[in-house]
Design an enzyme around this catalytic site. Structure first.
Site, PDB file in Angstrom:
ATOM      1  N   TYR A  53       1.034  -1.359   0.089  1.00 37.07           N
ATOM      2  CA  TYR A  53       0.100   0.145  -0.096  1.00 37.07           C
ATOM      3  C   TYR A  53       0.896   1.489  -0.250  1.00 37.07           C
ATOM      4  CZ  TYR A  53      -4.093  -2.112   0.003  1.00 37.07           C
ATOM      5  OH  TYR A  53      -5.430  -3.677  -0.595  1.00 37.07           O
ATOM      6  N   GLN A  87     -14.405   3.045  -7.470  1.00 35.07           N
ATOM      7  CA  GLN A  87     -14.090   2.135  -6.806  1.00 35.07           C
ATOM      8  C   GLN A  87     -12.629   2.297  -6.874  1.00 35.07           C
ATOM      9  OE1 GLN A  87     -15.565  -2.129  -9.577  1.00 35.07           O
ATOM     10  NE2 GLN A  87     -16.209  -0.272 -10.592  1.00 35.07           N
ATOM     11  N   ASN A  88     -12.053   3.560  -7.603  1.00 36.15           N
ATOM     12  CA  ASN A  88     -10.246   3.418  -7.447  1.00 36.15           C
ATOM     13  C   ASN A  88     -10.452   4.311  -5.769  1.00 36.15           C
ATOM     14  OD1 ASN A  88     -11.044   2.965  -9.926  1.00 36.15           O
ATOM     15  ND2 ASN A  88     -10.141   5.016 -10.915  1.00 36.15           N
ATOM     16  N   HIS A 107     -15.130   1.995  -2.166  1.00 34.70           N
ATOM     17  CA  HIS A 107     -13.658   0.884  -2.304  1.00 34.70           C
ATOM     18  C   HIS A 107     -13.135   1.646  -1.085  1.00 34.70           C
ATOM     19  CE1 HIS A 107     -14.764  -2.125  -5.579  1.00 34.70           C
ATOM     20  NE2 HIS A 107     -15.485  -2.167  -4.927  1.00 34.70           N
ATOM     21  N   CYS A 154      -5.541   2.808  20.682  1.00 30.24           N
ATOM     22  CA  CYS A 154      -5.337   1.338  20.999  1.00 30.24           C
ATOM     23  C   CYS A 154      -4.277   0.451  21.234  1.00 30.24           C
ATOM     24  CB  CYS A 154      -6.847   0.699  21.449  1.00 30.24           C
ATOM     25  SG  CYS A 154      -7.319  -0.249  19.570  1.00 30.24           S
ATOM     26  N   PRO A 220     -12.039  -0.391 -23.598  1.00 28.48           N
ATOM     27  CA  PRO A 220     -11.989  -0.700 -24.796  1.00 28.48           C
ATOM     28  C   PRO A 220     -12.242  -1.591 -25.147  1.00 28.48           C
ATOM     29  CG  PRO A 220      -9.971   0.116 -23.752  1.00 28.48           C
ATOM     30  CD  PRO A 220     -10.746   0.182 -22.935  1.00 28.48           C
ATOM     31  N   ALA A 237     -10.603   5.608 -21.641  1.00 29.35           N
ATOM     32  CA  ALA A 237     -11.215   7.004 -21.360  1.00 29.35           C
ATOM     33  C   ALA A 237     -10.819   8.148 -22.129  1.00 29.35           C
ATOM     34  CB  ALA A 237     -10.966   6.401 -19.293  1.00 29.35           C
TER      35      ALA A 237
HETATM   36  P1  OAD Z   1     -10.315  -3.374 -13.539  1.00 28.00           P
HETATM   37  O1  OAD Z   1      -8.747  -3.731 -13.180  1.00 28.00           O
HETATM   38  O2  OAD Z   1     -10.716  -4.973 -13.150  1.00 28.00           O
HETATM   39  O3  OAD Z   1     -10.481  -3.210 -14.962  1.00 28.00           O
HETATM   40  C1  OAD Z   1     -10.301  -2.426 -15.715  1.00 28.00           C
HETATM   41  C2  OAD Z   1     -10.690  -2.074 -16.772  1.00 28.00           C
HETATM   42  O4  OAD Z   1     -10.230  -1.209 -17.376  1.00 28.00           O
HETATM   43  C3  OAD Z   1     -10.935  -3.348 -17.681  1.00 28.00           C
HETATM   44  O5  OAD Z   1     -12.496  -3.782 -18.213  1.00 28.00           O
HETATM   45  C4  OAD Z   1     -10.178  -2.744 -18.859  1.00 28.00           C
HETATM   46  O6  OAD Z   1     -11.092  -3.010 -20.123  1.00 28.00           O
HETATM   47  C5  OAD Z   1     -10.770  -1.240 -18.816  1.00 28.00           C
HETATM   48  N1  OAD Z   1      -9.418   0.163 -19.367  1.00 28.00           N
HETATM   49  C6  OAD Z   1      -7.948  -0.646 -19.373  1.00 28.00           C
HETATM   50  N2  OAD Z   1      -7.452   0.955 -19.695  1.00 28.00           N
HETATM   51  C7  OAD Z   1      -8.234   1.388 -20.368  1.00 28.00           C
HETATM   52  C8  OAD Z   1      -9.147   2.972 -20.732  1.00 28.00           C
HETATM   53  N3  OAD Z   1      -7.670   3.555 -20.623  1.00 28.00           N
HETATM   54  N4  OAD Z   1      -9.900   3.916 -20.539  1.00 28.00           N
HETATM   55  C9  OAD Z   1     -10.693   2.886 -20.247  1.00 28.00           C
HETATM   56  N5  OAD Z   1     -11.148   1.664 -19.631  1.00 28.00           N
HETATM   57  C10 OAD Z   1     -10.072   1.468 -19.404  1.00 28.00           C
HETATM   58  O7  OAD Z   1     -10.403  -2.292 -12.734  1.00 28.00           O
HETATM   59  P2  OAD Z   1     -11.955  -2.331 -11.730  1.00 28.00           P
HETATM   60  O8  OAD Z   1     -13.049  -3.299 -12.404  1.00 28.00           O
HETATM   61  O9  OAD Z   1     -12.080  -1.321 -11.278  1.00 28.00           O
HETATM   62  O10 OAD Z   1     -11.334  -3.863  -5.879  1.00 28.00           O
HETATM   63  O11 OAD Z   1     -11.601  -3.257 -10.479  1.00 28.00           O
HETATM   64  C11 OAD Z   1     -12.430  -3.688  -9.489  1.00 28.00           C
HETATM   65  C12 OAD Z   1     -12.343  -3.793  -8.021  1.00 28.00           C
HETATM   66  O12 OAD Z   1     -11.390  -4.917  -7.612  1.00 28.00           O
HETATM   67  C13 OAD Z   1     -11.057  -2.740  -7.425  1.00 28.00           C
HETATM   68  O13 OAD Z   1     -11.809  -1.324  -7.108  1.00 28.00           O
HETATM   69  C14 OAD Z   1     -10.304  -3.671  -6.851  1.00 28.00           C
HETATM   70  C15 OAD Z   1     -10.329  -4.601  -7.514  1.00 28.00           C
HETATM   71  O14 OAD Z   1      -9.735  -5.487  -6.637  1.00 28.00           O
HETATM   72  C16 OAD Z   1     -10.913  -3.047  -4.310  1.00 28.00           C
HETATM   73  O15 OAD Z   1      -9.573  -3.331  -4.126  1.00 28.00           O
HETATM   74  C17 OAD Z   1     -11.871  -4.138  -3.166  1.00 28.00           C
END
Ligand code: OAD
Length: 250
Positions: A53, A87-88, A107, A154, A220, A237
């Site tokens: 982290y 979710q970021n 998240h 604590c 994409p 994006a």
């Molecule tokens: P992911 O890594 O699962 O997905 C990223 C998505 O972004 C994919 O569908 C890619 O196709 C897309 N992508 C990649 N580059 C891109 C770009 N330049 N523009 C647009 N899209 C693009 O990430 P999340 O869906 O955010 O959870 O994942 C969800 C959660 O899973 C996260 O918040 C984290 C992870 O485990 C926790 O930490 C609780």
């Protein structure tokens, strides 16, 4: 009256140099989430978890918001009713100028350090300059990479303020999303840069667009949400969002 919901995932920060989770250079391609992002992993090896982290915090501090974050912030400023559910855990939406009142970090927030036992919680300074000059004791300790910080109230281990696998979503944040959805439906819903792995993401997008609202997916690649979208934009994006936002606000 224009009412908008935007949902973002790691893909929106990809062009700021922050790795996604499931993409080809994604964290979960090389690292095991079970060893880094679960309460069990933290109990077993808190130092390893903190190290990961801290590295991510530093990478985020060094990164800059991209055109996608800026477009979303612009949209937030120009719509009557707006909510971003991200979710970021990074702070790039905020640094692009989107109000915290219009943002839900579902998240968690990587810059929050909270106690693993009591209710102690603090948000650390973000920019590397501020952290170096004014960083809290905890942050200073982290910057030197010394072990695992402990709660001043604590004495239990402190942990990052993020949601790990197997943990419930934060109640207050979930309520804010539910409240927004219940009040009215949206004319436009944009879901950008997420694999939509979690059912609640799809559920929120569908509920928000339920009364004929547009559902735009920016990604994409295909996702489980794609078949419900009224418009698919298969572009990065930072390319797609400025154009979509320009069309919406002009
Ligand atoms: P992911 O890594 O699962 O997905 C990223 C998505 O972004 C994919 O569908 C890619 O196709 C897309 N992508 C990649 N580059 C891109 C770009 N330049 N523009 C647009 N899209 C693009 O990430 P999340 O869906 O955010 O959870 O994942 C969800 C959660 O899973 C996260 O918040 C984290 C992870 O485990 C926790 O930490 C609780």
């Amino acid at each position: 009256m224009v009412r908008v919901l935007v949902i973002t995932g790691a893909g929106v920060s990809a062009e700021s140099g922050i790795p996604t989770f499931r993409g080809k250079d994604g964290y979960w391609r090389n690292l095991d989430p079970i060893k880094l992002a679960t309460p069990e992993a933290f109990a077993r090896d808190p130092e390893l978890v903190w190290q990961w982290y801290r590295e991510r915090r530093q990478r985020i501090r060094d990164a800059q918001p991209n055109a996608a974050h800026e477009a979303i912030a612009r949209l937030g400023q120009r719509t009557d009713e707006f909510l971003l559910v991200t979710q970021n855990v990074d702070d790039l939406h905020e640094r692009a100028g989107l109000a915290k009142t219009e943002t839900v970090q579902i998240h968690g927030d990587i810059f929050v350090t909270k106690c693993s036992r009591c209710d102690f919680k603090q948000r650390d300074y973000r920019s590397s300059v501020a952290a170096a000059n004014y960083g809290t004791a905890i942050e200073q300790e982290e910057m030197r990479g010394n072990g695992v910080p402990r709660c001043t109230k604590c004495d239990a281990l402190l942990r990052p303020g993020v949601v790990w696998f197997g943990e419930p979503l934060p109640a207050r944040e979930t309520e804010r999303v539910e409240h927004y959805l219940q009040r009215d439906s949206c004319r436009v819903v944009i879901v950008a840069g997420t694999t939509a792995t979690f059912g609640y993401i799809i559920d929120w997008a569908l509920r928000a667009s339920r009364r004929g609202g547009e559902l735009i997916e920016v990604n994409p690649e295909e996702t489980p949400l794609s078949r419900f979208a009224t418009r698919l934009v298969r572009k990065p994006a930072a390319v797609a969002l400025p154009r979509i936002v320009d069309q919406m606000i002009n």
